[in-house]
Design a protein around this motif. Structure first.
Motif, mmCIF file in Angstrom:
data_model
loop_
_atom_site.group_PDB
_atom_site.id
_atom_site.type_symbol
_atom_site.label_atom_id
_atom_site.label_comp_id
_atom_site.label_asym_id
_atom_site.label_seq_id
_atom_site.Cartn_x
_atom_site.Cartn_y
_atom_site.Cartn_z
ATOM 1 N N VAL A 1 0.634 -0.946 -0.056
ATOM 2 C CA VAL A 1 0.116 0.100 0.177
ATOM 3 C C VAL A 1 0.867 1.310 0.067
ATOM 4 C CG1 VAL A 1 -1.859 1.356 1.256
ATOM 5 C CG2 VAL A 1 -1.639 -1.205 1.027
ATOM 6 N N VAL A 2 2.076 1.193 0.676
ATOM 7 C CA VAL A 2 2.695 2.211 1.287
ATOM 8 C C VAL A 2 3.522 2.725 -0.438
ATOM 9 C CG1 VAL A 2 4.989 3.764 2.227
ATOM 10 C CG2 VAL A 2 3.215 2.204 3.372
ATOM 11 N N GLY A 3 3.823 1.981 -0.482
ATOM 12 C CA GLY A 3 4.572 1.726 -2.495
ATOM 13 C C GLY A 3 3.499 2.457 -3.528
ATOM 14 N N TYR A 4 2.377 1.531 -3.342
ATOM 15 C CA TYR A 4 2.064 2.857 -4.350
ATOM 16 C C TYR A 4 1.616 3.830 -4.337
ATOM 17 C CZ TYR A 4 0.163 -2.431 -6.169
ATOM 18 O OH TYR A 4 0.686 -3.044 -6.652
ATOM 19 N N LEU A 5 1.017 4.179 -3.366
ATOM 20 C CA LEU A 5 1.161 5.659 -2.554
ATOM 21 C C LEU A 5 2.574 6.222 -2.999
ATOM 22 C CD1 LEU A 5 -0.510 6.416 1.729
ATOM 23 C CD2 LEU A 5 -1.578 6.513 -1.320
ATOM 24 N N PHE A 6 3.390 5.935 -2.610
ATOM 25 C CA PHE A 6 4.873 7.170 -3.134
ATOM 26 C C PHE A 6 5.050 7.203 -5.031
ATOM 27 C CE2 PHE A 6 7.858 6.024 0.404
ATOM 28 C CZ PHE A 6 7.891 6.782 1.461
ATOM 29 N N ILE A 7 4.006 5.866 -5.366
ATOM 30 C CA ILE A 7 4.510 5.863 -6.514
ATOM 31 C C ILE A 7 2.914 6.737 -7.220
ATOM 32 C CG2 ILE A 7 6.283 4.084 -7.479
ATOM 33 C CD1 ILE A 7 3.840 2.311 -8.625
ATOM 34 N N LEU A 8 2.130 7.080 -6.408
ATOM 35 C CA LEU A 8 0.831 7.460 -6.509
ATOM 36 C C LEU A 8 1.269 8.687 -7.815
ATOM 37 C CD1 LEU A 8 -2.076 7.266 -7.103
ATOM 38 C CD2 LEU A 8 -2.181 8.761 -4.865
ATOM 39 N N PRO A 9 1.667 10.100 -7.330
ATOM 40 C CA PRO A 9 1.998 11.246 -8.050
ATOM 41 C C PRO A 9 2.350 10.473 -9.577
ATOM 42 C CG PRO A 9 2.663 11.569 -5.594
ATOM 43 C CD PRO A 9 2.504 9.826 -6.083
ATOM 44 N N ALA A 10 3.470 10.216 -9.881
ATOM 45 C CA ALA A 10 4.008 9.496 -10.264
ATOM 46 C C ALA A 10 2.970 8.557 -11.837
ATOM 47 C CB ALA A 10 5.285 9.002 -10.275
ATOM 48 N N LEU A 11 2.367 7.852 -11.068
ATOM 49 C CA LEU A 11 1.301 6.916 -11.942
ATOM 50 C C LEU A 11 0.112 8.051 -12.431
ATOM 51 C CD1 LEU A 11 2.206 4.053 -12.201
ATOM 52 C CD2 LEU A 11 0.628 3.492 -10.296
ATOM 53 N N ILE A 12 -0.403 8.738 -11.635
ATOM 54 C CA ILE A 12 -0.657 9.984 -12.329
ATOM 55 C C ILE A 12 -0.268 10.663 -13.643
ATOM 56 C CG2 ILE A 12 -2.668 12.186 -11.773
ATOM 57 C CD1 ILE A 12 -2.762 10.998 -8.530
ATOM 58 N N GLY A 13 0.936 11.141 -12.728
ATOM 59 C CA GLY A 13 1.370 12.134 -14.278
ATOM 60 C C GLY A 13 0.997 10.994 -15.385
ATOM 61 N N LEU A 14 1.838 9.632 -15.272
ATOM 62 C CA LEU A 14 2.272 9.027 -16.122
ATOM 63 C C LEU A 14 0.593 8.643 -17.539
ATOM 64 C CD1 LEU A 14 3.911 6.871 -17.714
ATOM 65 C CD2 LEU A 14 2.772 5.329 -16.424
ATOM 66 N N VAL A 15 -0.898 8.062 -16.180
ATOM 67 C CA VAL A 15 -1.693 8.124 -17.188
ATOM 68 C C VAL A 15 -2.325 9.424 -17.663
ATOM 69 C CG1 VAL A 15 -3.733 7.266 -16.574
ATOM 70 C CG2 VAL A 15 -2.310 5.846 -15.375
ATOM 71 N N LEU A 16 -2.428 10.210 -17.067
ATOM 72 C CA LEU A 16 -2.691 11.854 -17.181
ATOM 73 C C LEU A 16 -2.165 12.365 -18.756
ATOM 74 C CD1 LEU A 16 -5.376 12.601 -16.322
ATOM 75 C CD2 LEU A 16 -4.742 14.163 -14.219
ATOM 76 N N PHE A 17 -0.832 12.331 -18.738
ATOM 77 C CA PHE A 17 0.072 12.797 -19.687
ATOM 78 C C PHE A 17 0.754 12.060 -20.112
ATOM 79 C CE2 PHE A 17 -0.945 16.109 -16.197
ATOM 80 C CZ PHE A 17 -1.909 17.341 -17.300
ATOM 81 N N TYR A 18 0.834 10.690 -20.091
ATOM 82 C CA TYR A 18 1.561 10.474 -21.276
ATOM 83 C C TYR A 18 0.650 8.825 -21.919
ATOM 84 C CZ TYR A 18 5.721 12.314 -20.287
ATOM 85 O OH TYR A 18 7.255 12.548 -19.409
ATOM 86 N N VAL A 19 0.168 8.517 -21.013
ATOM 87 C CA VAL A 19 -1.059 6.589 -21.372
ATOM 88 C C VAL A 19 -2.142 7.455 -22.320
ATOM 89 C CG1 VAL A 19 -1.769 5.180 -21.151
ATOM 90 C CG2 VAL A 19 0.664 5.409 -20.004
ATOM 91 N N LEU A 20 -2.983 8.580 -21.209
ATOM 92 C CA LEU A 20 -4.195 8.805 -22.603
ATOM 93 C C LEU A 20 -4.485 9.117 -23.482
ATOM 94 C CD1 LEU A 20 -6.834 9.262 -18.523
ATOM 95 C CD2 LEU A 20 -6.272 6.710 -21.125
#
Lengths: 291, 309
Positions: free
Chosen positions: B27-46
């Motif tokens: 859970v902590v791991g996902y929280l740590f990468i959450l901002p980067a993941l949002i950036g990845l999905v919102l501004f690269y993947v989608l």
């Protein structure tokens, strides 16, 4: 044998000297033009130095009182003061965000175990393969739909949360430092964020500083995206302001002394970093390219 | 669970406690990468998915997008200006890359022999640290027909006045030269780092065997430098295909369309004429071309295998 060796060496040094001159001469000529009186531009055009020089172009392009008159028919007066401020805000926001979020992610990718970790990491690396123009059109549409055109929020949004290079770069360093200290801190009851913030991150002071320098130079020089979404005068950064000033000059001669004074204002911070952190920049560029 | 663990009450608790810890760590791991993941999905993947989607519509941002399936792509096929811009881009790459790579290699070899100082390397990467926009403006000054010093230098060696950026024949070469000026130091820096990693005793052994300088370069330096060469070529070719900033401040695609490279053409369509769908279709075609170019280069240079390993 010995003579050909020294001859070869002499030729080699001559070539290297010419490379250095070719590298720096255009920057020197920009500086020389920036300290020329506007009325002297044509008279001194083919010379490397000036009979009389002035620093008055700098306050002039910052919209401050100056003893130097702008050249006749130079069109609109230039005011780069706000653009300079905007560049500082843009770079500050972007670099702070990138350092924090990327180091957080890099730490998790290096140290924490969770399902899908490696897949997600490789997805981030793969994201660098997408050409920026493919992303710019839909990102522009998104930022526009969110009403964030001409805001700093819209300008930093696409890269403040994640920069693939920063994540990759920092993960390498987190992987190479020993775990023992962090494990001991965990046993002492620190939570993961505290371990990251108080133990792991301070150990990466060097790499973080290096990254901060590289990211600052990059953000300071950003053009295409701020050009698309940050055209408003209140958010326009130096690179955009310079390009707009140039394209508005139209036919005829632009205000060369003003333009070059503004150019120098925009590269002086970078040149300072190069003079003070030259070794660090050279070595990190060298390794960042090598991965 | 093994019988041994079951028999001891203390050990019996450990697996569940450990798995609870594991879950917490995840859970902590996902929280740590959450901002980067949002950036990845919102501004690269989608956006990548959305670019493909927009490319199948006619859309000027004002009216709702109209679905036209592959019409943009068929229109593209017959658009002479698009293929012109592709040709201009290819020419630009051909002017740029061989010179930049060869010159970078020469500088790196000379620096490795004669000037290992950091100061020299700092001097040659200075142009790389200033932006493309500023490089373009500085060279606008250098190449200006009236006040540029380049023409003064040329006249010293008996070459007449050149128009450079304002000549349809010279503008693209001039833009390429500006890019070479900005990037050659960085290329040299990467080659220099590669040279440093080649073991020196290889050269000593070759010298004892009587190998010439050229033979050593061909048989030792080049093969061992190949991974760096692959990296330099792939990144610089992919980068050159996307030339934009220098054109934006020097020629704006002119004179007479002679520097209308593909990115400038896409930019004009998207942001000047608001043809979002058509521009997206072009960007998708460019995307596919860049992937093919990268794969081709990797294959030609056998980038996946290193001679060192």
């Amino acid at each position: 044998m010995l003579r050909t060796m020294t001859l070869n060496k002499a030729i080699g040094y001559a070539v290297l000297a010419m490379i250095c001159i070719a590298s720096l001469l255009p920057i020197w000529m920009a500086f020389k033009t920036a300290i020329t009186f506007p009325s002297d531009v044509f008279a001194s055009a083919d010379r490397l130095w000036l009979d009389r020089l002035t620093f008055g172009n700098f306050p002039r392009v910052l919209g401050l009182p100056s003893s130097v008159e702008p050249p006749a028919n130079s069109g609109q007066p230039i005011n780069f003061m706000i653009a300079l401020r905007n560049s500082v805000i843009y770079t500050g926001l972007l670099v702070t965000g990138q350092l924090f979020f990327s180091s957080l992610a890099a730490y998790a990718f290096a140290r924490l175990r969770f399902p899908g970790r490696d897949t997600l990491f490789y997805m981030i690396i793969a994201a660098t393969m997408i050409p920026s123009i493919v992303l710019f059109i839909p990102n522009f549409v998104l930022v526009r739909q969110l009403g964030l055109l001409n805001t700093f929020a819209g300008m930093v949004a696409p890269s403040i949360l994640m920069l693939p290079f920063a994540v990759f770069f920092l993960r390498q360093f987190f992987l190479t430092t020993p775990k023992e200290l962090e494990e001991a801190a965990r046993l002492d009851g620190l939570n993961w964020f505290q371990v990251y913030w108080h133990i792991a991150l301070p150990l990466q002071r060097g790499p973080m500083a290096t990254l901060a320098i590289l990211l600052s130079i990059q953000a300071w020089n950003d053009f295409f995206w701020p050009f698309l979404v940050g055209q408003g005068e209140s958010v326009q950064v130096m690179a955009v302001a310079l390009a707009n000033f140039q394209s508005q000059a139209g036919q005829g001669q632009p205000d060369w002394t003003g333009l070059m004074a503004a150019v120098m204002l925009s590269i002086i911070p970078v040149l300072f970093l190069l003079i003070f952190f030259g070794r660090r920049i050279v070595e990190s560029l060298q390794t960042s390219g090598m991965k | 669970m093994s019988g041994r663990a079951d028999s001891s009450p203390r050990n019996a608790k450990t697996p569940t406690r450990r798995s609870a810890l594991r879950r917490k760590e995840a859970v902590v791991g996902y929280l740590f990468i959450l901002p980067a993941l949002i950036g990845l999905v919102l501004f690269y993947v989608l956006p990548t998915i959305r670019a493909a989607q927009i490319s199948m519509t006619n859309w000027n941002l004002m009216r709702p997008a109209k679905w036209v399936a592959l019409e943009n792509y068929t229109k593209l096929w017959g658009d002479g200006q698009f293929w012109d811009s592709m040709w201009i881009t290819l020419l630009y790459v051909l002017y740029n890359i061989p010179v930049q790579t060869a010159l970078g290699l020469l500088i790196a070899v000379l620096a490795d022999r004669l000037a290992k100082s950091v100061t020299f390397r700092a001097v040659i990467i200075a142009p790389y640290l200033i932006s493309n926009v500023v490089a373009g403006l500085v060279w606008l000054l250098m190449l200006d027909p009236l006040i540029g010093i380049t023409n003064s230098f040329l006249s010293m060696i008996g070459i007449g006045q050149q128009a450079f950026l304002s000549s349809p024949d010279q503008a693209l070469v001039s833009v390429a030269a500006i890019s070479i000026w900005r990037h050659v130091g960085f290329t040299a820096l990467l080659f220099y780092a590669g040279l440093q990693s080649i073991p020196k005793d290889l050269y000593e052994a070759a010298r004892l065997d009587g190998a010439s300088e050229f033979a050593m370069f061909r048989l030792i330096t080049m093969p061992l430098l190949r991974p760096v060469l692959v990296f330099v070529l792939v990144t610089s070719v992919v980068g050159s295909f996307q030339v934009f900033d220098v054109i934006a401040v020097t020629t704006q695609g002119g004179p007479a369309g002679s520097t209308r490279a593909v990115l400038w053409y896409i930019y004009e369509n998207a942001f000047k004429f608001s043809r979002m769908g058509y521009a997206s279709a072009m960007s998708m075609v460019l995307f596919v071309i860049l992937i093919l170019v990268t794969l081709l280069q990797m294959k030609l240079l056998r980038g996946d295998q290193s001679d060192l390993g």
